[in-house]
Scaffold this motif. Structure first.
Motif, PDB file in Angstrom:
ATOM      1  N   MET A 199      -8.160 -12.809  -4.854  1.00 22.23           N
ATOM      2  CA  MET A 199      -6.814 -13.281  -5.163  1.00 22.23           C
ATOM      3  C   MET A 199      -6.302 -14.192  -4.045  1.00 22.23           C
ATOM      4  N   GLY A 200      -6.528 -13.794  -2.808  1.00 19.19           N
ATOM      5  CA  GLY A 200      -6.097 -14.595  -1.664  1.00 19.19           C
ATOM      6  C   GLY A 200      -6.783 -15.951  -1.634  1.00 19.19           C
ATOM      7  N   GLU A 201      -8.067 -15.957  -1.944  1.00 20.30           N
ATOM      8  CA  GLU A 201      -8.802 -17.229  -1.975  1.00 20.30           C
ATOM      9  C   GLU A 201      -8.253 -18.149  -3.063  1.00 20.30           C
ATOM     10  N   LYS A 202      -7.906 -17.562  -4.209  1.00 19.36           N
ATOM     11  CA  LYS A 202      -7.371 -18.362  -5.319  1.00 19.36           C
ATOM     12  C   LYS A 202      -6.039 -19.015  -4.963  1.00 19.36           C
ATOM     13  N   ILE A 203      -5.255 -18.366  -4.100  1.00 20.05           N
ATOM     14  CA  ILE A 203      -3.967 -18.973  -3.726  1.00 20.05           C
ATOM     15  C   ILE A 203      -4.079 -19.805  -2.458  1.00 20.05           C
ATOM     16  N   GLY A 204      -5.319 -19.963  -1.974  1.00 18.43           N
ATOM     17  CA  GLY A 204      -5.551 -20.885  -0.876  1.00 18.43           C
ATOM     18  C   GLY A 204      -5.569 -20.316   0.527  1.00 18.43           C
ATOM     19  N   LEU A 205      -5.652 -18.983   0.664  1.00 20.66           N
ATOM     20  CA  LEU A 205      -5.719 -18.411   2.006  1.00 20.66           C
ATOM     21  C   LEU A 205      -7.089 -18.691   2.612  1.00 20.66           C
ATOM     22  N   ASP A 206      -7.112 -19.029   3.893  1.00 24.61           N
ATOM     23  CA  ASP A 206      -8.386 -19.257   4.571  1.00 24.61           C
ATOM     24  C   ASP A 206      -8.889 -17.949   5.183  1.00 24.61           C
ATOM     25  N   ASP A 207     -10.071 -17.999   5.805  1.00 26.50           N
ATOM     26  CA  ASP A 207     -10.675 -16.790   6.370  1.00 26.50           C
ATOM     27  C   ASP A 207      -9.782 -16.108   7.400  1.00 26.50           C
ATOM     28  N   ASP A 208      -9.118 -16.899   8.238  1.00 24.42           N
ATOM     29  CA  ASP A 208      -8.234 -16.308   9.252  1.00 24.42           C
ATOM     30  C   ASP A 208      -7.081 -15.559   8.609  1.00 24.42           C
ATOM     31  N   GLN A 209      -6.493 -16.135   7.573  1.00 23.12           N
ATOM     32  CA  GLN A 209      -5.375 -15.478   6.887  1.00 23.12           C
ATOM     33  C   GLN A 209      -5.840 -14.221   6.172  1.00 23.12           C
ATOM     34  N   LEU A 210      -7.008 -14.284   5.542  1.00 26.53           N
ATOM     35  CA  LEU A 210      -7.555 -13.108   4.871  1.00 26.53           C
ATOM     36  C   LEU A 210      -7.852 -11.999   5.878  1.00 26.53           C
ATOM     37  N   THR A 211      -8.369 -12.377   7.030  1.00 24.79           N
ATOM     38  CA  THR A 211      -8.668 -11.402   8.081  1.00 24.79           C
ATOM     39  C   THR A 211      -7.379 -10.749   8.587  1.00 24.79           C
ATOM     40  N   LYS A 212      -6.331 -11.531   8.778  1.00 26.38           N
ATOM     41  CA  LYS A 212      -5.045 -10.972   9.226  1.00 26.38           C
ATOM     42  C   LYS A 212      -4.509  -9.976   8.205  1.00 26.38           C
ATOM     43  N   TYR A 213      -4.622 -10.324   6.925  1.00 26.31           N
ATOM     44  CA  TYR A 213      -4.171  -9.435   5.864  1.00 26.31           C
ATOM     45  C   TYR A 213      -4.983  -8.133   5.885  1.00 26.31           C
ATOM     46  N   ALA A 214      -6.312  -8.268   5.962  1.00 25.65           N
ATOM     47  CA  ALA A 214      -7.178  -7.088   5.995  1.00 25.65           C
ATOM     48  C   ALA A 214      -6.866  -6.220   7.208  1.00 25.65           C
ATOM     49  N   VAL A 216       0.840  -1.198   0.000  1.00 20.66           N
ATOM     50  CA  VAL A 216       0.000   0.000   0.000  1.00 20.66           C
ATOM     51  C   VAL A 216       0.875   1.247   0.000  1.00 20.66           C
ATOM     52  N   ALA A 217       1.931   1.239   0.781  1.00 19.26           N
ATOM     53  CA  ALA A 217       2.814   2.404   0.879  1.00 19.26           C
ATOM     54  C   ALA A 217       3.483   2.725  -0.455  1.00 19.26           C
ATOM     55  N   HIS A 218       3.797   1.695  -1.228  1.00 19.76           N
ATOM     56  CA  HIS A 218       4.491   1.901  -2.492  1.00 19.76           C
ATOM     57  C   HIS A 218       3.554   2.033  -3.692  1.00 19.76           C
ATOM     58  N   MET A 219       2.269   1.988  -3.429  1.00 23.77           N
ATOM     59  CA  MET A 219       1.302   2.160  -4.504  1.00 23.77           C
ATOM     60  C   MET A 219       1.404   3.591  -5.023  1.00 23.77           C
ATOM     61  N   LYS A 220       1.256   3.751  -6.317  1.00 22.36           N
ATOM     62  CA  LYS A 220       1.294   5.093  -6.888  1.00 22.36           C
ATOM     63  C   LYS A 220       0.206   5.941  -6.251  1.00 22.36           C
ATOM     64  N   GLU A 221       0.554   7.177  -5.943  1.00 18.06           N
ATOM     65  CA  GLU A 221      -0.377   8.086  -5.273  1.00 18.06           C
ATOM     66  C   GLU A 221      -1.670   8.248  -6.063  1.00 18.06           C
ATOM     67  N   GLU A 222      -1.563   8.287  -7.384  1.00 19.30           N
ATOM     68  CA  GLU A 222      -2.738   8.424  -8.240  1.00 19.30           C
ATOM     69  C   GLU A 222      -3.695   7.245  -8.057  1.00 19.30           C
ATOM     70  N   LYS A 223      -3.160   6.029  -8.011  1.00 17.44           N
ATOM     71  CA  LYS A 223      -3.967   4.825  -7.829  1.00 17.44           C
ATOM     72  C   LYS A 223      -4.589   4.826  -6.428  1.00 17.44           C
ATOM     73  N   LYS A 224      -3.793   5.194  -5.428  1.00 15.34           N
ATOM     74  CA  LYS A 224      -4.280   5.247  -4.049  1.00 15.34           C
ATOM     75  C   LYS A 224      -5.429   6.256  -3.941  1.00 15.34           C
ATOM     76  N   ASP A 225      -5.272   7.424  -4.561  1.00 19.68           N
ATOM     77  CA  ASP A 225      -6.324   8.432  -4.528  1.00 19.68           C
ATOM     78  C   ASP A 225      -7.605   7.911  -5.169  1.00 19.68           C
ATOM     79  N   GLU A 226      -7.463   7.218  -6.293  1.00 22.42           N
ATOM     80  CA  GLU A 226      -8.631   6.667  -6.989  1.00 22.42           C
ATOM     81  C   GLU A 226      -9.383   5.694  -6.087  1.00 22.42           C
ATOM     82  N   TYR A 240      -2.458  -0.034   8.670  1.00 20.78           N
ATOM     83  CA  TYR A 240      -1.659   0.910   7.891  1.00 20.78           C
ATOM     84  C   TYR A 240      -2.508   2.129   7.503  1.00 20.78           C
ATOM     85  N   LEU A 241      -3.700   1.880   6.964  1.00 22.18           N
ATOM     86  CA  LEU A 241      -4.551   2.983   6.520  1.00 22.18           C
ATOM     87  C   LEU A 241      -4.911   3.907   7.679  1.00 22.18           C
ATOM     88  N   ALA A 242      -5.211   3.332   8.836  1.00 23.99           N
ATOM     89  CA  ALA A 242      -5.582   4.142  10.000  1.00 23.99           C
ATOM     90  C   ALA A 242      -4.438   5.041  10.448  1.00 23.99           C
TER      91      ALA A 242
END
Length: 101
Positions: free
Chosen positions: A37-52, A9-19, A58-60
């Motif tokens: 994308m996470g589901e396709k690579i096999g992440l379960d709900d707990d892993q997706l929640t940790k990522y989110a 997220v930090a390295h995302m282009k500012e224009e994309k982040k603004d959009e 970071y956003l906060a």
């Protein structure tokens, strides 16, 4: 996907982040794409929640809310304890999970 979401997220282009951040629907679509994308690579709900949760942490800390919905999420995040933040992250994942449609 789960490597280092803060750096991505930090390295995302500012224009994309603004959009993404200007419109809550764009934010939900972006998060939905990442959950899918996470589901396709096999992440379960707990892993997706940790990522989110990492992305939300970071956003906060680093991004100013740009619409009413983000302002509300930011306020909720800032008053929540760790368990409540996990719950919020889980709800966000559920909200954007397209496989539940």
């Amino acid at each position: 996907m789960a490597e280092n979401p803060e750096k991505k997220v930090a390295h995302m282009k500012e224009e994309k982040k603004d959009e993404i951040m200007q419109n809550f629907q764009y934010f939900k679509d972006y998060l939905g794409d990442k959950v899918e994308m996470g589901e396709k690579i096999g992440l379960d709900d707990d892993q997706l929640t940790k990522y989110a949760k990492k992305v939300a942490d970071y956003l906060a800390k680093q991004e100013k809310p740009r619409n009413r919905e983000e302002y509300l999420l930011n306020e909720m995040w800032n008053v929540a304890n760790e368990k409540e933040r996990e719950n919020i992250a889980h709800v966000l994942v559920k909200m954007v999970d397209r496989t539940n449609d």
